[in-house]
Design a protein around this motif. Structure first.
Motif, PDB file in Angstrom:
ATOM      1  N   ARG A  10      -2.258   5.720 -10.367  1.00  0.00           N
ATOM      2  CA  ARG A  10      -2.417   6.292  -9.036  1.00  0.00           C
ATOM      3  C   ARG A  10      -3.883   6.326  -8.608  1.00  0.00           C
ATOM      4  O   ARG A  10      -4.216   6.037  -7.461  1.00  0.00           O
ATOM      5  N   HIS A  66      -7.082   4.329  -5.544  1.00  0.00           N
ATOM      6  CA  HIS A  66      -8.197   4.949  -4.819  1.00  0.00           C
ATOM      7  C   HIS A  66      -9.539   4.450  -5.338  1.00  0.00           C
ATOM      8  O   HIS A  66     -10.561   5.106  -5.151  1.00  0.00           O
ATOM      9  N   THR A  90      -7.306  14.645  -4.501  1.00  0.00           N
ATOM     10  CA  THR A  90      -5.975  15.079  -4.088  1.00  0.00           C
ATOM     11  C   THR A  90      -4.925  14.275  -4.844  1.00  0.00           C
ATOM     12  O   THR A  90      -3.925  14.825  -5.327  1.00  0.00           O
ATOM     13  N   GLU A  91      -5.148  12.981  -4.961  1.00  0.00           N
ATOM     14  CA  GLU A  91      -4.226  12.121  -5.723  1.00  0.00           C
ATOM     15  C   GLU A  91      -4.163  12.552  -7.187  1.00  0.00           C
ATOM     16  O   GLU A  91      -3.106  12.488  -7.810  1.00  0.00           O
TER      17      GLU A  91
END
Length: 146
Positions: free
Chosen positions: A107, A111, A24-25
């Motif tokens: 980003r 994660h 999703t990121e």
């Protein structure tokens, strides 16, 4: 023509929620989630007693899809190295085109992604890199220059 399209690439993960958050990121969208079990699942994958959960992820243009699968039974197994090098035989990696490779890497690092090597430049056409994501998934990113 007997082939209609490539529908999706399936990836087995050990933490479905973490994998969904990671992709999703990256910019993919959750198309749906489902529990998969029963005789049809056993027959389709050739295992007995399948209980799994899937998340279907799609690219913003709707053409590319990943099916993320977490097996609850039988348990997922590791076959060989958890972090195989990029020249390992078999399904290699999934590549995504991105607008800003530096921003995307930053980003995804939040994660747990790890950059393999460095962001490299291919002539005056692309900036490219490989990352290792959740469950050891290899992915490549490409940013078109100019």
């Amino acid at each position: 023509m007997p082939l209609q399209r490539m529908d999706n690439v399936g990836i087995v993960v050990d933490d479905l929620d973490a994998a969904v958050a990671f992709f999703t990121e990256l910019g993919m969208e959750v198309e749906g989630r489902a529990r998969i079990e029963g005789l049809f699942a056993d027959q389709a994958v050739g295992l007995d007693g399948v209980r799994s959960e899937i998340a279907m992820m799609r690219t913003p243009d709707g053409h590319g899809k990943l099916e993320l699968v977490q097996y609850h039974a039988p348990a997922a197994i590791r076959d060989g190295s958890h972090n195989p090098p990029p020249n390992t035989l078999g399904l290699h990696r999934v590549m995504f085109a991105v607008d800003d490779i530096d921003d995307t890497v930053a980003r995804l690092r939040l994660h747990g992604a790890e950059l393999i090597g460095e962001v490299a430049r291919y002539e005056d056409v692309y900036r490219l890199c490989y990352l290792r994501g959740p469950s050891g998934i290899l992915l490549a990113l490409a940013e078109r220059i100019g």
